[in-house]
Structure formats: structure tokens, C-alpha cells
Scaffold this motif. Structure first.
Motif, PDB file in Angstrom:
ATOM      1  N   ASN A  84      88.375 -38.113 -39.693  1.00  0.00           N
ATOM      2  CA  ASN A  84      88.044 -36.799 -40.254  1.00  0.00           C
ATOM      3  C   ASN A  84      87.200 -36.877 -41.516  1.00  0.00           C
ATOM      4  OD1 ASN A  84      88.949 -35.062 -38.304  1.00  0.00           O
ATOM      5  ND2 ASN A  84      91.001 -34.943 -39.152  1.00  0.00           N
ATOM      6  N   TRP A  85      86.689 -38.044 -41.852  1.00  0.00           N
ATOM      7  CA  TRP A  85      85.742 -38.173 -42.950  1.00  0.00           C
ATOM      8  C   TRP A  85      84.387 -37.721 -42.438  1.00  0.00           C
ATOM      9  CZ3 TRP A  85      86.575 -39.568 -47.970  1.00  0.00           C
ATOM     10  CH2 TRP A  85      87.834 -40.075 -48.271  1.00  0.00           C
ATOM     11  N   VAL A  86      83.556 -37.214 -43.339  1.00  0.00           N
ATOM     12  CA  VAL A  86      82.209 -36.830 -42.944  1.00  0.00           C
ATOM     13  C   VAL A  86      81.209 -37.821 -43.522  1.00  0.00           C
ATOM     14  CG1 VAL A  86      82.640 -34.385 -42.571  1.00  0.00           C
ATOM     15  CG2 VAL A  86      82.050 -35.167 -44.850  1.00  0.00           C
ATOM     16  N   MET A  87      80.212 -38.152 -42.718  1.00  0.00           N
ATOM     17  CA  MET A  87      79.188 -39.121 -43.098  1.00  0.00           C
ATOM     18  C   MET A  87      77.840 -38.403 -43.150  1.00  0.00           C
ATOM     19  SD  MET A  87      81.263 -41.542 -43.313  1.00  0.00           S
ATOM     20  CE  MET A  87      80.273 -42.952 -43.660  1.00  0.00           C
ATOM     21  N   PRO A  88      77.056 -38.636 -44.210  1.00  0.00           N
ATOM     22  CA  PRO A  88      75.793 -37.908 -44.359  1.00  0.00           C
ATOM     23  C   PRO A  88      74.671 -38.420 -43.466  1.00  0.00           C
ATOM     24  CG  PRO A  88      76.074 -39.424 -46.182  1.00  0.00           C
ATOM     25  CD  PRO A  88      77.338 -39.502 -45.355  1.00  0.00           C
ATOM     26  N   ASP A  89      73.880 -37.480 -43.022  1.00  0.00           N
ATOM     27  CA  ASP A  89      72.583 -37.748 -42.403  1.00  0.00           C
ATOM     28  C   ASP A  89      71.609 -37.578 -43.565  1.00  0.00           C
ATOM     29  OD1 ASP A  89      70.073 -37.487 -41.249  1.00  0.00           O
ATOM     30  OD2 ASP A  89      70.795 -36.295 -39.559  1.00  0.00           O
ATOM     31  N   ASN A  90      70.904 -38.614 -43.970  1.00  0.00           N
ATOM     32  CA  ASN A  90      70.108 -38.594 -45.191  1.00  0.00           C
ATOM     33  C   ASN A  90      68.789 -37.828 -45.102  1.00  0.00           C
ATOM     34  OD1 ASN A  90      71.961 -40.056 -46.729  1.00  0.00           O
ATOM     35  ND2 ASN A  90      71.241 -41.964 -45.840  1.00  0.00           N
ATOM     36  N   ARG A  91      68.480 -37.275 -43.932  1.00  0.00           N
ATOM     37  CA  ARG A  91      67.235 -36.515 -43.807  1.00  0.00           C
ATOM     38  C   ARG A  91      67.308 -35.202 -44.586  1.00  0.00           C
ATOM     39  NH1 ARG A  91      66.679 -36.040 -37.548  1.00  0.00           N
ATOM     40  NH2 ARG A  91      68.910 -35.771 -37.827  1.00  0.00           N
ATOM     41  N   ARG A  92      66.172 -34.795 -45.136  1.00  0.00           N
ATOM     42  CA  ARG A  92      66.062 -33.507 -45.825  1.00  0.00           C
ATOM     43  C   ARG A  92      65.888 -32.419 -44.779  1.00  0.00           C
ATOM     44  NH1 ARG A  92      67.618 -33.839 -50.936  1.00  0.00           N
ATOM     45  NH2 ARG A  92      66.871 -35.723 -51.925  1.00  0.00           N
ATOM     46  N   GLY A  93      66.449 -31.240 -45.088  1.00  0.00           N
ATOM     47  CA  GLY A  93      66.322 -30.153 -44.136  1.00  0.00           C
ATOM     48  C   GLY A  93      66.603 -28.804 -44.755  1.00  0.00           C
ATOM     49  N   VAL A  94      66.657 -27.799 -43.892  1.00  0.00           N
ATOM     50  CA  VAL A  94      66.942 -26.435 -44.326  1.00  0.00           C
ATOM     51  C   VAL A  94      67.796 -25.748 -43.263  1.00  0.00           C
ATOM     52  CG1 VAL A  94      64.765 -25.549 -43.365  1.00  0.00           C
ATOM     53  CG2 VAL A  94      65.926 -24.269 -45.156  1.00  0.00           C
ATOM     54  N   CYS A  95      68.828 -25.032 -43.718  1.00  0.00           N
ATOM     55  CA  CYS A  95      69.607 -24.171 -42.843  1.00  0.00           C
ATOM     56  C   CYS A  95      69.072 -22.763 -43.004  1.00  0.00           C
ATOM     57  CB  CYS A  95      71.083 -24.174 -43.249  1.00  0.00           C
ATOM     58  SG  CYS A  95      71.949 -25.690 -42.880  1.00  0.00           S
ATOM     59  N   TYR A  96      68.982 -22.031 -41.908  1.00  0.00           N
ATOM     60  CA  TYR A  96      68.483 -20.666 -41.998  1.00  0.00           C
ATOM     61  C   TYR A  96      69.066 -19.800 -40.894  1.00  0.00           C
ATOM     62  CZ  TYR A  96      65.159 -22.182 -38.384  1.00  0.00           C
ATOM     63  OH  TYR A  96      64.588 -22.677 -37.246  1.00  0.00           O
ATOM     64  N   VAL A  97      68.993 -18.496 -41.113  1.00  0.00           N
ATOM     65  CA  VAL A  97      69.413 -17.505 -40.122  1.00  0.00           C
ATOM     66  C   VAL A  97      68.213 -16.618 -39.841  1.00  0.00           C
ATOM     67  CG1 VAL A  97      70.979 -15.601 -39.601  1.00  0.00           C
ATOM     68  CG2 VAL A  97      71.771 -17.513 -41.003  1.00  0.00           C
ATOM     69  N   LYS A  98      67.947 -16.404 -38.558  1.00  0.00           N
ATOM     70  CA  LYS A  98      66.861 -15.523 -38.114  1.00  0.00           C
ATOM     71  C   LYS A  98      67.413 -14.540 -37.089  1.00  0.00           C
ATOM     72  CE  LYS A  98      62.375 -17.718 -38.289  1.00  0.00           C
ATOM     73  NZ  LYS A  98      61.279 -18.253 -37.490  1.00  0.00           N
ATOM     74  N   ARG A  99      66.779 -13.392 -36.993  1.00  0.00           N
ATOM     75  CA  ARG A  99      67.097 -12.440 -35.930  1.00  0.00           C
ATOM     76  C   ARG A  99      65.979 -12.529 -34.905  1.00  0.00           C
ATOM     77  NH1 ARG A  99      70.810  -8.885 -35.664  1.00  0.00           N
ATOM     78  NH2 ARG A  99      71.112  -8.777 -37.918  1.00  0.00           N
ATOM     79  N   GLU A 100      66.334 -12.810 -33.677  1.00  0.00           N
ATOM     80  CA  GLU A 100      65.357 -12.916 -32.603  1.00  0.00           C
ATOM     81  C   GLU A 100      64.874 -11.524 -32.203  1.00  0.00           C
ATOM     82  OE1 GLU A 100      64.126 -15.828 -31.494  1.00  0.00           O
ATOM     83  OE2 GLU A 100      65.382 -16.745 -33.023  1.00  0.00           O
ATOM     84  N   ASP A 101      63.812 -11.459 -31.400  1.00  0.00           N
ATOM     85  CA  ASP A 101      63.246 -10.192 -30.962  1.00  0.00           C
ATOM     86  C   ASP A 101      64.262  -9.332 -30.213  1.00  0.00           C
ATOM     87  OD1 ASP A 101      60.818 -10.860 -32.088  1.00  0.00           O
ATOM     88  OD2 ASP A 101      59.985 -11.644 -30.214  1.00  0.00           O
ATOM     89  N   ASP A 102      65.205  -9.982 -29.532  1.00  0.00           N
ATOM     90  CA  ASP A 102      66.218  -9.238 -28.781  1.00  0.00           C
ATOM     91  C   ASP A 102      67.419  -8.848 -29.639  1.00  0.00           C
ATOM     92  OD1 ASP A 102      67.341 -11.724 -29.108  1.00  0.00           O
ATOM     93  OD2 ASP A 102      67.462 -12.198 -26.973  1.00  0.00           O
ATOM     94  N   GLY A 103      67.358  -9.127 -30.957  1.00  0.00           N
ATOM     95  CA  GLY A 103      68.418  -8.726 -31.878  1.00  0.00           C
ATOM     96  C   GLY A 103      69.499  -9.764 -32.099  1.00  0.00           C
ATOM     97  N   ILE A 104      69.443 -10.854 -31.373  1.00  0.00           N
ATOM     98  CA  ILE A 104      70.470 -11.896 -31.488  1.00  0.00           C
ATOM     99  C   ILE A 104      70.228 -12.732 -32.746  1.00  0.00           C
ATOM    100  CG2 ILE A 104      71.341 -14.017 -30.427  1.00  0.00           C
ATOM    101  CD1 ILE A 104      70.944 -12.696 -27.726  1.00  0.00           C
ATOM    102  N   LEU A 105      71.320 -13.029 -33.467  1.00  0.00           N
ATOM    103  CA  LEU A 105      71.226 -13.882 -34.648  1.00  0.00           C
ATOM    104  C   LEU A 105      71.219 -15.343 -34.239  1.00  0.00           C
ATOM    105  CD1 LEU A 105      73.669 -12.426 -37.345  1.00  0.00           C
ATOM    106  CD2 LEU A 105      71.184 -12.500 -37.421  1.00  0.00           C
ATOM    107  N   GLN A 106      70.417 -16.110 -34.945  1.00  0.00           N
ATOM    108  CA  GLN A 106      70.318 -17.536 -34.673  1.00  0.00           C
ATOM    109  C   GLN A 106      70.505 -18.296 -35.987  1.00  0.00           C
ATOM    110  OE1 GLN A 106      66.357 -19.208 -33.891  1.00  0.00           O
ATOM    111  NE2 GLN A 106      67.240 -19.913 -31.968  1.00  0.00           N
TER     112      GLN A 106
END
Length: 146
Positions: free
Chosen positions: A39-61
Motif C-alpha cells: 500500500n505504499w505509493v511510488m512516484p512516476d517522475n514524469r512531469r504532467g498536468v491533471c485537468y477536467v474538461k467537459r466534452e461536447d456531449d456534456g460528459i465530464l472527463q
């Protein structure tokens, strides 16, 4: 004077430059992977971004995208009220978990913005967007006032 012909920086309503065009909320983040045995977590060292978008059909991603232009993208469809981002209290670092109410799925991220004072506001904004404009903390305050 020279100007960009095709792409212009995207800005949020607060005037800050957006990392992902069209995102409703976002933050710089790396991923962490849980070791099922410990249950320990190990890092993935890559840089990134988390984001939320609303698709054209209204669904959240909800998505995590590697910062490289041709980088990997992990995308999930999310439903308002089903997910919640929170700090992992057992960690001394800036580790956060995206929890799903409808399953035991957990996704772990570590904040990569150099200004840790923004973390709380980022999490609040993500939860507002992920929950259709209502945050659990806001709901609790309304109930206490009644």
C-alpha cells in the motif's frame, strides 16, 4: 512587432495561463502508483498536468497528461458527485488521491507547482468542478447555518 500566427496562450478567468486549452480546472501533477502488497505509493517522475474538461456531449472527463507534446494521456469519464480529490494525510509530502464513490478505485498524484500555498485552492476548485459546482465543504456549511 511579431505576433504568433496560429496559437495564443489560453487564460483562465483569473488571468493565469492555462496549461490545457478548454480545461475547467487543472493543476501540475505527477502520478503515483500503489504497490498492492504494501500500500505504499511510488512516484512516476514524469512531469504532467491533471485537468477536467467537459466534452461536447456534456460528459465530464478527468485526465492526466504528460507534459511532453507527444506525451501519454490517461482519460477517465467522471460523473458529478462520484469523485473527490483530497490530501493524503498519512503523507508528509504534497500527495493527493482522487477517490471514487462508486468503486474502490483510487488515483494518486503529487503536486508539482512550486507554490504549495496554492494546493488548497486548487483542490477546492477541482472538487467544485468535479461535483457539478457544489463542494462537500460548502454543503456542510449550509447545513450548519440552517
Amino acid at each position: 512587432m511579431a505576433t504568433a500566427l496560429f496559437s495564443q496562450p489560453h487564460s483562465s478567468s483569473s488571468g493565469q495561463r492555462k496549461l490545457v486549452a478548454g480545461s475547467l480546472a487543472e493543476f501540475k501533477a505527477g502520478r503515483l502508483y500503489r504497490d498492492g502488497e504494501t500500500n505504499w505509493v511510488m512516484p512516476d517522475n514524469r512531469r504532467g498536468v491533471c485537468y477536467v474538461k467537459r466534452e461536447d456531449d456534456g460528459i465530464l472527463q478527468f485526465a492526466w497528461k504528460e507534459k511532453k507534446p507527444s506525451g501519454e494521456i490517461d482519460e477517465l469519464i467522471v460523473f458529478p458527485g462520484d469523485v473527490h480529490l483530497e490530501r493524503v494525510k498519512q503523507s508528509s509530502g504534497r500527495v493527493y488521491v482522487l477517490k471514487f464513490q462508486s468503486s474502490s478505485q483510487r488515483l494518486f498524484f503529487w503536486m508539482q507547482d512550486s507554490d504549495a500555498s496554492k494546493d488548497e485552492a486548487v483542490v477546492r476548485e477541482m472538487n467544485l468542478v468535479l461535483n457539478g459546482g457544489e463542494d462537500e465543504e460548502d454543503e456542510e456549511e449550509v447545513e450548519e447555518e440552517e
